[in-house]
Scaffold this motif. Sequence first.
Motif, PDB file in Angstrom:
ATOM      1  N   THR A 104       0.808  -1.220   0.000  1.00 58.11           N
ATOM      2  CA  THR A 104       0.000   0.000   0.000  1.00 58.11           C
ATOM      3  C   THR A 104       0.841   1.271   0.000  1.00 58.11           C
ATOM      4  OG1 THR A 104      -0.148   0.064   2.413  1.00 58.11           O
ATOM      5  CG2 THR A 104      -1.880  -1.164   1.231  1.00 58.11           C
ATOM      6  N   VAL A 105       2.153   1.138   0.112  1.00 55.83           N
ATOM      7  CA  VAL A 105       3.046   2.304   0.140  1.00 55.83           C
ATOM      8  C   VAL A 105       3.062   2.963  -1.238  1.00 55.83           C
ATOM      9  CG1 VAL A 105       5.418   3.085   0.500  1.00 55.83           C
ATOM     10  CG2 VAL A 105       4.439   1.308   1.974  1.00 55.83           C
ATOM     11  N   GLU A 106       2.938   4.281  -1.246  1.00 59.32           N
ATOM     12  CA  GLU A 106       2.944   5.023  -2.511  1.00 59.32           C
ATOM     13  C   GLU A 106       4.304   5.658  -2.758  1.00 59.32           C
ATOM     14  OE1 GLU A 106      -0.303   7.682  -3.095  1.00 59.32           O
ATOM     15  OE2 GLU A 106      -1.727   6.307  -2.162  1.00 59.32           O
ATOM     16  N   GLY A 107       4.628   5.808  -4.026  1.00 61.00           N
ATOM     17  CA  GLY A 107       5.878   6.446  -4.416  1.00 61.00           C
ATOM     18  C   GLY A 107       5.760   7.958  -4.385  1.00 61.00           C
ATOM     19  N   ARG A 108       6.907   8.608  -4.494  1.00 61.75           N
ATOM     20  CA  ARG A 108       6.963  10.070  -4.510  1.00 61.75           C
ATOM     21  C   ARG A 108       7.626  10.521  -5.802  1.00 61.75           C
ATOM     22  NH1 ARG A 108       9.803  14.001  -0.090  1.00 61.75           N
ATOM     23  NH2 ARG A 108       9.437  15.918  -1.244  1.00 61.75           N
ATOM     24  N   LYS A 109       6.994  11.438  -6.479  1.00 66.32           N
ATOM     25  CA  LYS A 109       7.532  11.993  -7.729  1.00 66.32           C
ATOM     26  C   LYS A 109       8.770  12.820  -7.405  1.00 66.32           C
ATOM     27  CE  LYS A 109       6.156  13.402 -12.111  1.00 66.32           C
ATOM     28  NZ  LYS A 109       7.162  13.008 -13.007  1.00 66.32           N
ATOM     29  N   ILE A 110       9.847  12.563  -8.138  1.00 65.05           N
ATOM     30  CA  ILE A 110      11.109  13.284  -7.974  1.00 65.05           C
ATOM     31  C   ILE A 110      11.448  13.880  -9.334  1.00 65.05           C
ATOM     32  CG2 ILE A 110      13.548  13.128  -7.337  1.00 65.05           C
ATOM     33  CD1 ILE A 110      11.703  12.472  -4.991  1.00 65.05           C
ATOM     34  N   GLY A 111      11.316  15.187  -9.468  1.00 63.13           N
ATOM     35  CA  GLY A 111      11.581  15.840 -10.747  1.00 63.13           C
ATOM     36  C   GLY A 111      10.602  15.387 -11.815  1.00 63.13           C
ATOM     37  N   ARG A 112      11.030  15.476 -13.059  1.00 68.52           N
ATOM     38  CA  ARG A 112      10.155  15.115 -14.184  1.00 68.52           C
ATOM     39  C   ARG A 112      10.186  13.642 -14.539  1.00 68.52           C
ATOM     40  NH1 ARG A 112      10.783  19.084 -19.204  1.00 68.52           N
ATOM     41  NH2 ARG A 112       9.266  17.584 -19.961  1.00 68.52           N
ATOM     42  N   TYR A 113      11.311  12.984 -14.320  1.00 65.72           N
ATOM     43  CA  TYR A 113      11.498  11.656 -14.884  1.00 65.72           C
ATOM     44  C   TYR A 113      11.623  10.520 -13.880  1.00 65.72           C
ATOM     45  CZ  TYR A 113      12.405  14.458 -18.991  1.00 65.72           C
ATOM     46  OH  TYR A 113      12.297  15.361 -20.015  1.00 65.72           O
ATOM     47  N   PHE A 114      11.430  10.786 -12.596  1.00 61.19           N
ATOM     48  CA  PHE A 114      11.599   9.725 -11.609  1.00 61.19           C
ATOM     49  C   PHE A 114      10.459   9.693 -10.603  1.00 61.19           C
ATOM     50  CE2 PHE A 114      16.013  10.587 -12.868  1.00 61.19           C
ATOM     51  CZ  PHE A 114      16.446   9.309 -13.165  1.00 61.19           C
ATOM     52  N   GLU A 115      10.224   8.490 -10.096  1.00 60.09           N
ATOM     53  CA  GLU A 115       9.380   8.279  -8.930  1.00 60.09           C
ATOM     54  C   GLU A 115      10.166   7.349  -8.018  1.00 60.09           C
ATOM     55  OE1 GLU A 115       5.327   5.941  -7.934  1.00 60.09           O
ATOM     56  OE2 GLU A 115       5.138   7.510  -9.459  1.00 60.09           O
ATOM     57  N   PHE A 116      10.153   7.642  -6.720  1.00 57.49           N
ATOM     58  CA  PHE A 116      10.931   6.870  -5.751  1.00 57.49           C
ATOM     59  C   PHE A 116       9.996   6.357  -4.678  1.00 57.49           C
ATOM     60  CE2 PHE A 116      13.721   6.331  -2.072  1.00 57.49           C
ATOM     61  CZ  PHE A 116      14.822   5.694  -2.645  1.00 57.49           C
ATOM     62  N   LYS A 117      10.100   5.063  -4.384  1.00 53.34           N
ATOM     63  CA  LYS A 117       9.268   4.473  -3.330  1.00 53.34           C
ATOM     64  C   LYS A 117      10.175   3.784  -2.325  1.00 53.34           C
ATOM     65  CE  LYS A 117       6.477   1.073  -4.457  1.00 53.34           C
ATOM     66  NZ  LYS A 117       5.304   0.231  -4.771  1.00 53.34           N
ATOM     67  N   LEU A 118       9.983   4.120  -1.058  1.00 49.85           N
ATOM     68  CA  LEU A 118      10.738   3.524   0.031  1.00 49.85           C
ATOM     69  C   LEU A 118       9.774   2.715   0.883  1.00 49.85           C
ATOM     70  CD1 LEU A 118      13.434   3.332   1.570  1.00 49.85           C
ATOM     71  CD2 LEU A 118      12.737   5.387   2.823  1.00 49.85           C
ATOM     72  N   VAL A 119      10.084   1.439   1.094  1.00 49.08           N
ATOM     73  CA  VAL A 119       9.213   0.545   1.847  1.00 49.08           C
ATOM     74  C   VAL A 119      10.012  -0.082   2.986  1.00 49.08           C
ATOM     75  CG1 VAL A 119       7.750  -1.508   1.761  1.00 49.08           C
ATOM     76  CG2 VAL A 119       7.870   0.030  -0.212  1.00 49.08           C
ATOM     77  N   TYR A 120       9.542   0.131   4.207  1.00 50.74           N
ATOM     78  CA  TYR A 120      10.137  -0.489   5.390  1.00 50.74           C
ATOM     79  C   TYR A 120       9.134  -1.541   5.862  1.00 50.74           C
ATOM     80  CZ  TYR A 120      12.619  -0.560   9.940  1.00 50.74           C
ATOM     81  OH  TYR A 120      13.328  -0.924  11.053  1.00 50.74           O
ATOM     82  N   ALA A 121       9.317  -2.766   5.400  1.00 48.52           N
ATOM     83  CA  ALA A 121       8.383  -3.844   5.724  1.00 48.52           C
ATOM     84  C   ALA A 121       8.780  -4.517   7.027  1.00 48.52           C
ATOM     85  CB  ALA A 121       8.355  -4.871   4.597  1.00 48.52           C
ATOM     86  N   ASP A 122       7.789  -4.810   7.839  1.00 47.02           N
ATOM     87  CA  ASP A 122       7.979  -5.571   9.077  1.00 47.02           C
ATOM     88  C   ASP A 122       6.866  -6.614   9.106  1.00 47.02           C
ATOM     89  OD1 ASP A 122       8.712  -6.571  11.493  1.00 47.02           O
ATOM     90  OD2 ASP A 122       8.292  -4.758  12.641  1.00 47.02           O
ATOM     91  N   LEU A 123       7.189  -7.794   8.572  1.00 53.56           N
ATOM     92  CA  LEU A 123       6.191  -8.841   8.395  1.00 53.56           C
ATOM     93  C   LEU A 123       6.457 -10.011   9.333  1.00 53.56           C
ATOM     94  CD1 LEU A 123       6.204  -8.779   4.506  1.00 53.56           C
ATOM     95  CD2 LEU A 123       4.559  -7.677   6.038  1.00 53.56           C
TER      96      LEU A 123
END
Length: 130
Positions: free
Chosen positions: A48-67
């Motif tokens: 369910t974690v969403e990415g973040r738009k970085i500039g025009r050409y990138f999207e970055f998603k950081l996921v810290y999973a604890d399963l």
Amino acid sequence: MRTFLPCGLLLCGLFACGAAQAATARCHLIYGGEEWTVDAAPTATPYTVEGRKIGRYFEFKLVYADLPTTGESIRAYTYGMSSGDPVLIHQATWRPPFDARKDAYGFSGFQYVYEPSKSSEIQYWCQHLP
């Protein structure tokens, strides 16, 4: 009859004194001379974690999973956006201990990711904040 609580107890009730603060993963990104910070708290629902738009050409998603089944992991996903739709161009996974690297660039080291069609570059490094 009124009962007065000492200020210390009242403040503890308001601010949860002694409660442990959850760990956080933080990535520092550089693109086009601008800097971004992306944080992620541990989650049991990593999809369910969403990415973040970085500039025009990138999207970055950081996921810290604890399963419960696989334990903790931190994943960074970088998507190229040149076509308008996100296309995965880089993915990295780290497992504990996250503080094993004691250099200036956290547990990830300094990373370079290139968007192939536009020759754009994004740089990042990540740290674990207890």
